[in-house]
Enzyme design. Structure first.
Site, PDB file in Angstrom:
ATOM      1  N   ASP A  98       0.813  -0.525   7.485  1.00 17.02           N
ATOM      2  CA  ASP A  98       0.699  -0.595   6.035  1.00 17.02           C
ATOM      3  C   ASP A  98      -0.713  -0.162   5.661  1.00 17.02           C
ATOM      4  O   ASP A  98      -1.694  -0.734   6.151  1.00 17.02           O
ATOM      5  CB  ASP A  98       0.967  -2.035   5.576  1.00 17.02           C
ATOM      6  CG  ASP A  98       1.697  -2.092   4.252  1.00 17.02           C
ATOM      7  OD1 ASP A  98       1.269  -1.369   3.334  1.00 17.02           O
ATOM      8  OD2 ASP A  98       2.674  -2.848   4.136  1.00 17.02           O
ATOM      9  N   ASP A 200       0.673   1.557   0.441  1.00 14.90           N
ATOM     10  CA  ASP A 200       0.763   0.585  -0.648  1.00 14.90           C
ATOM     11  C   ASP A 200       0.337   1.203  -1.986  1.00 14.90           C
ATOM     12  O   ASP A 200      -0.720   1.840  -2.054  1.00 14.90           O
ATOM     13  CB  ASP A 200      -0.163  -0.596  -0.298  1.00 14.90           C
ATOM     14  CG  ASP A 200       0.090  -1.817  -1.155  1.00 14.90           C
ATOM     15  OD1 ASP A 200       1.214  -2.339  -1.118  1.00 14.90           O
ATOM     16  OD2 ASP A 200      -0.858  -2.263  -1.843  1.00 14.90           O
ATOM     17  N   GLU A 242       4.547   3.975  -1.560  1.00 12.93           N
ATOM     18  CA  GLU A 242       5.167   3.044  -2.507  1.00 12.93           C
ATOM     19  C   GLU A 242       4.810   3.512  -3.916  1.00 12.93           C
ATOM     20  O   GLU A 242       3.648   3.479  -4.311  1.00 12.93           O
ATOM     21  CB  GLU A 242       4.645   1.620  -2.271  1.00 12.93           C
ATOM     22  CG  GLU A 242       5.356   0.594  -3.136  1.00 12.93           C
ATOM     23  CD  GLU A 242       4.562  -0.697  -3.352  1.00 12.93           C
ATOM     24  OE1 GLU A 242       5.174  -1.708  -3.691  1.00 12.93           O
ATOM     25  OE2 GLU A 242       3.326  -0.672  -3.196  1.00 12.93           O
ATOM     26  N   HIS A 316       9.403  -7.089   1.180  1.00 17.16           N
ATOM     27  CA  HIS A 316       8.747  -8.402   1.093  1.00 17.16           C
ATOM     28  C   HIS A 316       8.411  -8.817  -0.335  1.00 17.16           C
ATOM     29  O   HIS A 316       7.885  -9.910  -0.549  1.00 17.16           O
ATOM     30  CB  HIS A 316       7.471  -8.351   1.932  1.00 17.16           C
ATOM     31  CG  HIS A 316       6.495  -7.348   1.392  1.00 17.16           C
ATOM     32  ND1 HIS A 316       6.741  -5.985   1.403  1.00 17.16           N
ATOM     33  CD2 HIS A 316       5.290  -7.492   0.782  1.00 17.16           C
ATOM     34  CE1 HIS A 316       5.728  -5.362   0.832  1.00 17.16           C
ATOM     35  NE2 HIS A 316       4.835  -6.241   0.455  1.00 17.16           N
ATOM     36  N   ASP A 317       8.638  -7.953  -1.316  1.00 17.01           N
ATOM     37  CA  ASP A 317       8.363  -8.276  -2.719  1.00 17.01           C
ATOM     38  C   ASP A 317       9.646  -8.583  -3.492  1.00 17.01           C
ATOM     39  O   ASP A 317       9.580  -8.948  -4.666  1.00 17.01           O
ATOM     40  CB  ASP A 317       7.685  -7.086  -3.422  1.00 17.01           C
ATOM     41  CG  ASP A 317       6.307  -6.768  -2.870  1.00 17.01           C
ATOM     42  OD1 ASP A 317       5.622  -7.690  -2.393  1.00 17.01           O
ATOM     43  OD2 ASP A 317       5.924  -5.574  -2.920  1.00 17.01           O
TER      44      ASP A 317
END
Ligand code: TEU
Ligand code: CA
Length: 543
Positions: A98, A200, A242, A316-317
């Site tokens: 990440d 990210d 993302e 994960h969000d």
């Protein structure tokens, strides 16, 4: 279009804090991940996307990095990390890291220097502005986690900019030195043999705060081209950005192979359909199934040879998909398999979020104190101020809060779900005695084996990877059906997206006579005999 290994791959996301705890301190860690590599190999995945494991004060569970070249002590050591890369490699699994470079932690040495004085050499690594004449914030931009995007720093009497928490100051990407530092760091990781990066909020790095532009800033794509040239361009890796603000047109700018930017992006149009225009996910509205179908098929038809889709329901969000779009009760297994089938036969690279493969569900803590997530707590406070009731907020958190995805993985029915012998950092979902990996592995008809089969089919049939997509039954709100085709074969996929029996008739253009069943979540029938779809029924046939 030249074929790439990541087009026929399936990615599995690991949120390290919640995956597996090897030393029983209640926190997942890298050795824990290594101990479960065989499980992932059995599932058949090709790539692990590892959420951040870097050194971090953990105000946002690692999305606030204080050292990009070190590992958080609670997750292990650099030796552990190198071992993970190596041992995964032996099983033909690549690790993608990440890359969180929109911001750092406020405890990163760059920021500690930057805030010392206005003429510190690191001052310009971040975004500082004077207060307005009356001492107010420089402008009205707000943080994605609630409140203003500006925090005042007494020492130098200026505000710094942060699109997330005040402990996550935004880097100033207009500064060449920042770019060089980040590119060096990326090469440091690439040299360790990683398989790529998940980037990210990458669409925020080219912000122009004075113009109040935060996403898709004018210099974004030239920056990404430079990054590509300076780092991963010459290497055969997977890069996925993302990008909450991507439309299909924008997604092509990133992922058109001719443009040398990224492999693909995560777009969120199918996720935010039931979010409120003002209050977002904390004021969910009912979903129009026809809209969902239109959005998913729009992305399929608009990204063909000049771009590449990522396919995901979860991360994960986001809340657990079986709770969100399926049935977490009596039809949990059927609906989880339907959702998997619908997604995995689309064109693109599928992503599985840890626990999705056993149908883990949302969690419902009674007390706000049991929640850990910074976004949940910030918005609880802010929305209560804005007149929301406690009950409405709790309902919204149960439906859409990020901790739904972050409860420890349910490995077996022993205490703490076999995740740890210590009380975990976040409470285990109370349904772990029935929903767990051990139970899934010992049941041939489990969700796990359905995912395994979907992954295996992708390896066997090029059609699933490269075939064209065509939507069927366009106006039907209950059935999502499509055809994938290449010069030799046709694949028919039919999903009842509701929990009811639905009458079904095959479009007259399709002949059922030679159809052979590929996969189903009930018992298979001859295609010509299918006159109704059972609740959440899903199947695929080769025509
Ligand atoms: O997320 C970006 C982001 O804008 C959303 O996920 C946001 O957290 C929210 O859920 C939207 O309502 C990325 C990471 O995935 C997330 O975990 C981090 O907290 C965030 O960036 C900051 O790094
Ligand atoms: Ca641990």
């Amino acid at each position: 279009m030249e074929k790439k290994w990541w087009q026929s791959s399936v990615v599995y996301q690991i949120y390290p804090r919640s995956f597996m705890d090897s030393n029983n301190d209640g926190i997942g860690d890298i050795i824990g991940i290594i101990s479960k590599l065989n499980y992932l190999a059995k599932l058949g995945i090709d790539v692990i996307w590892l959420s951040p494991v870097y050194r971090s004060p953990m105000c946002d569970n690692g999305y606030d990095i204080s050292d990009y070249r070190d590992i958080a002590p609670e997750y292990g050591t650099m030796d552990d990390m190198e071992r993970l890369i190596k041992e995964a490699g032996l099983l033909n699994i690549k690790i993608i890291m990440d890359l969180v470079v929109n911001h750092t932690s406020d405890e990163h040495p760059w920021f500690l220097e930057s805030k010392k004085s206005r003429d510190n050499p690191y001052r310009d690594y971040y975004i500082w502005r004077d207060p307005l004449e009356d001492g107010q914030v420089p402008n009205d931009l707000s943080s994605i986690f609630g409140g203003p995007a500006w925090t005042y720093d007494e020492t130098t009497k200026q505000y710094y900019f942060h699109l997330f928490a005040s402990k996550q100051p935004d880097l100033n990407w207009e500064n060449k030195k920042v770019q060089e530092e980040i590119y060096d760091m990326m090469n440091y990781w690439l040299d360790k043999g990683i398989g790529g990066f998940r980037m990210d909020v990458i669409d925020l790095i080219a912000k122009e705060v004075d113009l109040k532009i935060t996403d898709n800033g004018p210099r974004l794509h030239s920056l990404l081209k430079e990054m590509n040239t300076a780092t991963f361009g010459g290497r055969d890796v997977l890069t996925v950005g993302e990008t909450w603000g991507a439309t299909p047109e924008i997604a092509k700018l990133y992922s058109d192979p001719k443009r040398d930017e990224l492999s693909m992006v995560f777009q969120f149009e199918h996720i935010t359909l039931d979010w409120d225009d003002v209050y977002g996910k904390f004021k969910p509205k009912p979903l129009d199934l026809l809209e969902l179908k239109k959005v998913l098929s729009k992305w399929q038809t608009q990204l063909t040879d000049d771009g590449w889709n990522s396919l995901f329901w979860n991360n994960h969000d986001l809340p657990r998909i079986v709770s969100k779009r399926g049935d977490e009760g009596i039809l949990r297994v059927e609906s989880a398999k339907m959702l998997a089938t619908l997604l995995h036969f689309l064109k693109g690279t599928p992503y599985i979020y840890q626990g999705e493969e056993i149908g883990m569900t949302n969690v419902k803590y009674d007390s706000l104190e049991d929640y850990d997530d910074i976004e949940t707590h910030n918005f609880y406070k802010e929305n209560i101020k804005n007149g929301f009731s406690h009950d409405d907020m709790m309902k919204a958190i149960w439906e859409n809060g990020r901790d739904n995805a972050r409860t420890p993985i349910q490995w077996d029915l022993t205490d703490n779900a076999g995740f740890s012998s210590h009380t975990p950092w976040l409470k285990v979902n109370s349904n772990y005695r029935t929903i767990n990996v051990a139970a899934a592995l010992s049941d041939d008809s489990s969700i796990f084996y359905h995912y395994k089969r979907l992954i295996a089919l992708r390896k066997e049939m090029d059609l699933i990877v490269y075939g064209d997509f065509r939507l069927l039954l366009e106006e039907d709100p209950n059935i999502f059906a499509y055809i994938r085709s290449d010069s030799q074969n046709q694949l028919l996929v039919v999903c009842n997206v509701t929990g009811h029996d639905i009458p079904f008739s095959l479009p007259t253009s399709i002949s059922p006579l030679r159809a052979t069943s590929l996969i189903t979540n009930y018992n298979s029938r001859l295609l010509k005999d299918v006159k109704n779809l059972r609740p959440y029924e899903a199947f695929a046939y080769i025509l």
